[in-house]
Enzyme design. Structure first.
Site, short mmCIF file in Angstrom:
data_model
loop_
_atom_site.label_atom_id
_atom_site.label_comp_id
_atom_site.label_asym_id
_atom_site.label_seq_id
_atom_site.Cartn_x
_atom_site.Cartn_y
_atom_site.Cartn_z
CD GLU A 143 42.17 34.56 -64.03
OE1 GLU A 143 43.12 33.99 -63.46
OE2 GLU A 143 42.32 35.31 -65.01
CE LYS A 193 43.83 31.19 -65.62
NZ LYS A 193 44.81 31.67 -66.62
#
Length: 295
Positions: free
Chosen positions: A177, A212
């Site tokens: 992420e 993400k």
């Protein structure tokens, strides 16, 4: 090896991933939005009891099932706790058909080169061992891009893949992420640098990973990542957008599903009757699900 049935559910992406992973620093804010002020509890133990009760209420709600919520990201303490006497990760999968993930990062370093790297994670191997034994499918680790700085972005991506390989070695699937802050002036340039660095990293990664990412400035900009054979799934964070705005942007991006935190709990409060709580959560789940499968 990751659970094949769980991997198929994530890859198919018929729904979204709920982020229930607020940690120590963000818990008071999450509770405040839920209608519980800091004056209502004293000390971390009471605070974490209250946030676990909130998460358990969400997980047990009729709306929260694998039909529309394909996965859920947990905070370490949530993994270590039970729901109705069953360990949380086991309850998620066996009772709700929701794939369990674990947030593993310990927060962010101070900004340098326009980015915030992850702080060191001492004892990560031991945590990953525990996670694997607890039935966790994958992990999530967050760092932040605040400027289109090629040096900083490369450092972020290198660190993400380094941690990702550590996760893969334990038979878990990492969600890398590298969040791009949605309010920066050079967001589109940062996204271009980030995608180039991620594509290079994917050439050498030992097994498929998840990503993400902040919703891109240009719809479908991340299609090369979505289509990459080493990417199990790309999920989007809400990044400060309201639920309505995040869903509208998400629906413009084919193959990306939501992984919302604050946008997921918007409108829920501790003093709601169960019928009202379930209705509001049900509407959120439905709209986020529709945006996730719209592309």
């Amino acid at each position: 090896m990751p659970n094949a049935k769980q991997a198929e559910q994530i890859k198919k992406g018929a729904g979204f991933i709920a982020a229930l992973d607020q940690s120590g620093g963000s818990t008071p804010k999450a509770l405040r939005l839920y209608g519980i002020e800091e004056s209502a509890y004293s000390g971390e133990t009471e605070m974490f009891d209250l946030i676990h009760a909130m998460r358990a209420r969400i997980i047990k709600s009729p709306a929260f099932t694998g039909d529309k919520v394909v996965g859920a990201i947990l905070f370490e303490q949530t993994m270590d706790r039970d729901i109705d006497g069953t360990p949380t990760a086991t309850y998620l999968w066996e009772t709700r058909s929701v794939v369990p993930f674990l947030k593993i990062d310990k927060g962010l370093e101070a900004e340098a080169d326009g980015v915030q790297l992850m702080k060191p994670m001492p004892g990560l191997d031991a945590l990953l061992d525990r996670a694997a034994k607890a039935g966790i499918f994958g992990t999530k680790e967050r760092s932040v891009v605040n400027a289109a700085n090629p040096v900083g972005i490369q450092k972020i991506v290198d660190q993400q893949f380094e941690v990702g390989e550590q996760v893969l070695a334990h038979g878990l699937v990492p969600i890398l992420e590298p969040e791009v802050t949605i309010s920066i002036a050079d967001k589109a340039e940062a996204e271009a640098l980030l995608q180039d660095a991620l594509l290079k990293g994917l050439e050498t990664v030992s097994a498929p990973v998840m990503l993400k990412l902040s919703l891109p400035t240009v719809p479908n900009f991340y299609k090369p990542l979505v289509d990459h054979p080493k990417v199990l799934k790309v999920v989007a964070l809400s990044g400060g957008y309201s639920r309505e705005e995040a869903n509208a942007k998400l629906a413009q991006n084919t193959g990306i599903i939501a992984s919302f935190s604050r946008a997921l709990t918007e409108g829920l409060s501790a003093d709601q009757a169960d019928a009202d709580f379930d209705r509001v959560l049900g509407e959120t789940v439905q709209t986020t699900y529709e945006a996730s499968i719209a592309g």
